[in-house]
Structures are given as C-alpha cells and as structure tokens.
Design a protein around this motif. Structure first.
Motif, PDB file in Angstrom:
ATOM      1  N   UNK A  15       1.105  -0.936   0.283  1.00 50.56           N
ATOM      2  CA  UNK A  15      -0.033  -0.077  -0.078  1.00 50.56           C
ATOM      3  C   UNK A  15       1.119   1.200   0.016  1.00 50.56           C
ATOM      4  N   UNK A  16       0.350   2.663   0.090  1.00 48.57           N
ATOM      5  CA  UNK A  16       0.815   2.928   0.248  1.00 48.57           C
ATOM      6  C   UNK A  16       1.566   3.680   1.640  1.00 48.57           C
ATOM      7  N   UNK A  17       1.615   2.833   2.049  1.00 48.12           N
ATOM      8  CA  UNK A  17       1.795   3.554   4.174  1.00 48.12           C
ATOM      9  C   UNK A  17       3.068   2.053   4.079  1.00 48.12           C
ATOM     10  N   UNK A  18       3.627   1.888   2.482  1.00 50.60           N
ATOM     11  CA  UNK A  18       4.979   0.524   2.872  1.00 50.60           C
ATOM     12  C   UNK A  18       6.124   1.614   2.031  1.00 50.60           C
ATOM     13  N   UNK A  19       7.342   1.604   2.445  1.00 51.64           N
ATOM     14  CA  UNK A  19       8.184   2.735   2.227  1.00 51.64           C
ATOM     15  C   UNK A  19       8.978   1.617   1.555  1.00 51.64           C
ATOM     16  N   UNK A  20       9.352   0.445   1.907  1.00 45.33           N
ATOM     17  CA  UNK A  20       9.584  -0.256   0.738  1.00 45.33           C
ATOM     18  C   UNK A  20       9.455  -0.226  -0.784  1.00 45.33           C
ATOM     19  N   UNK A  31     -14.052  -6.354   7.342  1.00 47.52           N
ATOM     20  CA  UNK A  31     -15.701  -5.987   7.328  1.00 47.52           C
ATOM     21  C   UNK A  31     -17.020  -5.363   6.390  1.00 47.52           C
ATOM     22  N   UNK A  32     -18.006  -5.664   6.807  1.00 44.60           N
ATOM     23  CA  UNK A  32     -18.532  -4.469   6.068  1.00 44.60           C
ATOM     24  C   UNK A  32     -18.765  -3.251   5.816  1.00 44.60           C
ATOM     25  N   UNK A  33     -17.565  -2.555   6.609  1.00 45.45           N
ATOM     26  CA  UNK A  33     -17.337  -1.434   6.097  1.00 45.45           C
ATOM     27  C   UNK A  33     -16.360  -0.625   6.055  1.00 45.45           C
ATOM     28  N   UNK A  34     -15.690  -1.823   6.650  1.00 48.27           N
ATOM     29  CA  UNK A  34     -14.164  -1.698   5.500  1.00 48.27           C
ATOM     30  C   UNK A  34     -12.299  -2.590   5.974  1.00 48.27           C
ATOM     31  N   UNK A  35     -12.022  -2.436   4.907  1.00 42.40           N
ATOM     32  CA  UNK A  35     -10.609  -3.070   4.442  1.00 42.40           C
ATOM     33  C   UNK A  35      -9.408  -2.330   5.016  1.00 42.40           C
ATOM     34  N   UNK A  36      -9.430  -3.016   6.232  1.00 40.63           N
ATOM     35  CA  UNK A  36      -7.189  -3.123   7.163  1.00 40.63           C
ATOM     36  C   UNK A  36      -6.633  -4.173   6.731  1.00 40.63           C
ATOM     37  N   UNK A  37      -5.209  -3.234   6.290  1.00 38.38           N
ATOM     38  CA  UNK A  37      -4.306  -3.682   5.881  1.00 38.38           C
ATOM     39  C   UNK A  37      -2.875  -3.639   7.403  1.00 38.38           C
ATOM     40  N   UNK A  38      -2.378  -4.859   8.215  1.00 37.63           N
ATOM     41  CA  UNK A  38      -1.933  -3.882   9.381  1.00 37.63           C
ATOM     42  C   UNK A  38      -0.586  -5.585   9.527  1.00 37.63           C
ATOM     43  N   UNK A  39       0.101  -4.183   9.697  1.00 38.03           N
ATOM     44  CA  UNK A  39       2.015  -5.302  10.560  1.00 38.03           C
ATOM     45  C   UNK A  39       1.745  -4.632  11.940  1.00 38.03           C
ATOM     46  N   UNK A  40       2.761  -4.795  11.647  1.00 40.88           N
ATOM     47  CA  UNK A  40       3.662  -4.302  13.694  1.00 40.88           C
ATOM     48  C   UNK A  40       4.204  -3.237  13.410  1.00 40.88           C
ATOM     49  N   UNK A  41       4.114  -2.703  12.600  1.00 42.52           N
ATOM     50  CA  UNK A  41       4.678  -0.942  12.255  1.00 42.52           C
ATOM     51  C   UNK A  41       3.962  -0.003  11.860  1.00 42.52           C
ATOM     52  N   UNK A  42       2.699  -0.759  10.862  1.00 46.44           N
ATOM     53  CA  UNK A  42       1.538   0.207  10.208  1.00 46.44           C
ATOM     54  C   UNK A  42       0.159   0.408  10.382  1.00 46.44           C
ATOM     55  N   UNK A  43      -0.733   0.542   9.828  1.00 47.78           N
ATOM     56  CA  UNK A  43      -2.359  -0.274   9.760  1.00 47.78           C
ATOM     57  C   UNK A  43      -2.771   0.656   8.587  1.00 47.78           C
ATOM     58  N   UNK A  44      -2.808  -0.188   7.444  1.00 52.35           N
ATOM     59  CA  UNK A  44      -3.613   1.070   5.928  1.00 52.35           C
ATOM     60  C   UNK A  44      -5.148   0.964   6.422  1.00 52.35           C
ATOM     61  N   UNK A  45      -6.082   1.414   6.317  1.00 53.56           N
ATOM     62  CA  UNK A  45      -7.347   1.542   6.543  1.00 53.56           C
ATOM     63  C   UNK A  45      -8.178   2.271   5.406  1.00 53.56           C
ATOM     64  N   UNK A  84      -4.099  -1.117  -3.080  1.00 50.07           N
ATOM     65  CA  UNK A  84      -3.521  -1.831  -2.630  1.00 50.07           C
ATOM     66  C   UNK A  84      -3.950  -2.996  -2.780  1.00 50.07           C
ATOM     67  N   UNK A  85      -2.568  -3.705  -2.952  1.00 48.59           N
ATOM     68  CA  UNK A  85      -2.378  -4.708  -4.363  1.00 48.59           C
ATOM     69  C   UNK A  85      -2.524  -6.034  -2.543  1.00 48.59           C
ATOM     70  N   UNK A  86      -2.737  -7.097  -2.818  1.00 50.26           N
ATOM     71  CA  UNK A  86      -3.275  -8.202  -2.213  1.00 50.26           C
ATOM     72  C   UNK A  86      -2.671  -9.893  -2.586  1.00 50.26           C
ATOM     73  N   UNK A  87      -1.835 -10.237  -1.919  1.00 48.35           N
ATOM     74  CA  UNK A  87      -1.404 -11.259  -2.673  1.00 48.35           C
ATOM     75  C   UNK A  87      -2.029 -12.252  -2.258  1.00 48.35           C
ATOM     76  N   UNK A  88      -2.530 -14.070  -3.090  1.00 48.41           N
ATOM     77  CA  UNK A  88      -3.156 -15.016  -2.202  1.00 48.41           C
ATOM     78  C   UNK A  88      -2.277 -15.741  -2.992  1.00 48.41           C
ATOM     79  N   UNK A  89      -3.090 -17.440  -2.805  1.00 47.06           N
ATOM     80  CA  UNK A  89      -2.120 -18.802  -3.524  1.00 47.06           C
ATOM     81  C   UNK A  89      -3.734 -18.877  -3.921  1.00 47.06           C
ATOM     82  N   UNK A  90      -3.967 -19.187  -6.119  1.00 48.79           N
ATOM     83  CA  UNK A  90      -4.769 -20.124  -6.454  1.00 48.79           C
ATOM     84  C   UNK A  90      -6.082 -19.303  -5.805  1.00 48.79           C
ATOM     85  N   UNK A  91      -6.677 -20.855  -5.036  1.00 50.92           N
ATOM     86  CA  UNK A  91      -8.058 -20.155  -4.273  1.00 50.92           C
ATOM     87  C   UNK A  91      -8.667 -19.523  -3.666  1.00 50.92           C
ATOM     88  N   UNK A  92      -7.493 -19.171  -3.040  1.00 53.62           N
ATOM     89  CA  UNK A  92      -7.126 -17.993  -1.532  1.00 53.62           C
ATOM     90  C   UNK A  92      -7.797 -16.071  -2.777  1.00 53.62           C
TER      91      UNK A  92
END
Length: 289
Positions: A15-20, A31-45, A84-92
C-alpha cells in the motif's frame, strides 16, 4: 475493528504506507465497512465506501516481480486514487475476490427489467425494484415479482448502456445469459455510478474466466455449424432437427461438442451450454463485423 469481521488472514500486500519497494507480510481483515491491512509498524484502513475498482492480476510494473496471484483494490482518498495490492495463492485469491464483492454489493436495492429479451426478442417485462445478492458463482435478485438467479458461468456477454428504468434514463448493465437452452437479457441499474462500475467489474472478471476457457478450444466449421443450427432452433433440439447429412458424421460432431462441454443432453434433446452460447455469440459477432 468493532464490526463483524468476514475475512481475516495473513498475507503479503503493498500500500502507500509501505516504504519499501517490496511487499510486506501482515494481517488482512475485511468487515462490512472497511478493509484493514496491518503490520506491527503501520495500519492501512480503506473504507469500502471509497472503493472504485477491483481487479485480479493487475500489478504496477515496478512491483510485478514481487507478486504472483493478486487482488488489486483501487480507492479514492480525497482527490487522489490509491491502490492496495494483496497477494494470495490460487483459490484464496478467487475466494477473497468473491467475498469482497459480496460485502460491497450484496443487499443493494436495484431496478431490474427481466427478461428484457428472450432469445433476442424484446419482451413486455416491466421494471422491478429488487435486492441484489452475490454468492460464489451466482448473482441473485430477490423481491418484487419473483426471485431469480443468474448463473455467472452462463453469462455470454454484457454491456453498459443508457436505459429508461424507473421513469428515468439511467446508466445500466445489459447482461446476456444462457437459461434453458436460450439467451435471456437482464437489465440492471444500481443507485450510484460507483456501485454500477463495481458490478460491471465483477461480471467482467467472471466473463473473462469463461473466455479464457474457450480460448483453449479449437473448432471445425462443422462444429460451429452444428452450434449455430442448435441456436437457431431455440437452443434446444432433437437429433432429427440437426441432421444436415450423414447420421454417423452428425453424431460424431455432437459427441465432440459434448466432450468440449458445449452441449448437453436434457429430456431426450440436446441443449446449448453456457460455453456453447458464448461460442455462438462470438461467431455471430465475427460474421456481422
């Protein structure tokens, strides 16, 4: 998040919050209202009300080498368009895509004309307000005048156009889909352009999967002729209606079409499958070009 979580898994994302330049691993919650992508250092909502597009496998060139199967979500942030780009495997990936669209679109009140056409002929069907529901492989419309389903694997074509619905000219989706050996056309409009665009994207992704399956198939002139003849007979016919020459040769052609899942046997007759309908539609478009 205080609201109910419908998806929660660990994966890689950017996401734009990822510095690398490379994606990071973290937790992905929907959830039905938002998507949250979080690490120990930041959270993109990402509020779902800001999502404007969803795609599979589309990654900016600078990030392409780091990802395999992906879901890319475009959303607005003020005057900016972010992804925001999310990676998954095949059927996921496929499962997350279905859940995401279901959360964004299910429960919407829509105006529907069904069927607007049957076998290419305009009907006298009126407008109806209905509730849109999505599930894996199915678009369901519930409510006024009777419920019905559209098997997403049966969609043979769709387009965006302006239609007079609910006493007003509105942007709408015209969806052609195979049903009972014939083609039905259903017209759907949603309350706002953003939601209509998302439904259009969902249909496009499902339709693209069908087209990819067809790209791997090769057809002889005789096979195309048999499919067109069956289509001209209303999508369903018995052997005698399809005979144009030697019985044995016709039977061989029909067996080949069955093996390719283009026709099926129903109540002692042969019926075009959704794939068969799509092949005929492509052939007719090529002839008319």
């Amino acid at each position: 998040m205080s609201e109910t979580v419908v998806a929660d898994f660990v994966g890689r994302f950017h996401t734009t919050d990822v510095t690398s330049a490379e994606p990071v691993s973290g937790r992905i919650l929907l959830s039905h209202k938002r998507l949250v992508l979080a690490t120990g250092d930041f959270k993109t909502t990402i509020p779902l009300s800001k999502v404007i597009d969803v795609n599979l496998g589309t990654v900016p060139p600078a990030l392409a080498e780091f990802f395999s199967d992906t879901v890319t979500i475009a959303y607005s942030d003020g005057d900016s368009k972010l992804t925001a780009i999310i990676e998954g495997k095949g059927e996921n990936v496929e499962r997350f895509k279905t859940v995401f669209f279901k959360v964004v679109l299910s429960g919407q009140t829509v105006i529907v004309k069904h069927p607007a056409k049957r076998g290419g002929r305009v009907t006298d069907a009126g407008d109806r307000k209905m509730k849109l529901k999505l599930s894996e492989g199915t678009l369901r419309l519930d409510g006024n005048g009777g419920d019905f389903d559209i098997d997403l694997g049966s969609v043979t074509s769709f387009s965006r156009e302006k239609r007079d619905l609910g006493g007003k000219v509105r942007p709408a989706l015209s969806v052609d889909h195979a049903s009972g050996g014939t083609t039905l056309t259903t017209i759907i409009t949603l309350p706002n352009n953003r939601k209509l665009n998302l439904l259009g994207r969902f249909l496009k992704l499902e339709y693209s999967e069908l087209m990819e399956e067809l790209e791997d198939l090769e057809f002889t002139e005789e096979q195309i002729e048999a499919l067109v003849t069956l289509y001209s007979a209303g999508g369903r016919a018995d052997l005698s209606q399809l005979l144009t020459g030697d019985v044995t040769e016709t039977q061989i052609i029909l067996d080949q079409l069955r093996d390719k899942d283009l026709i099926r046997d129903v109540d002692g007759a042969m019926e075009l499958s959704a794939k068969g309908q799509a092949v005929v539609s492509d052939h007719i478009e090529d002839v008319n070009m």
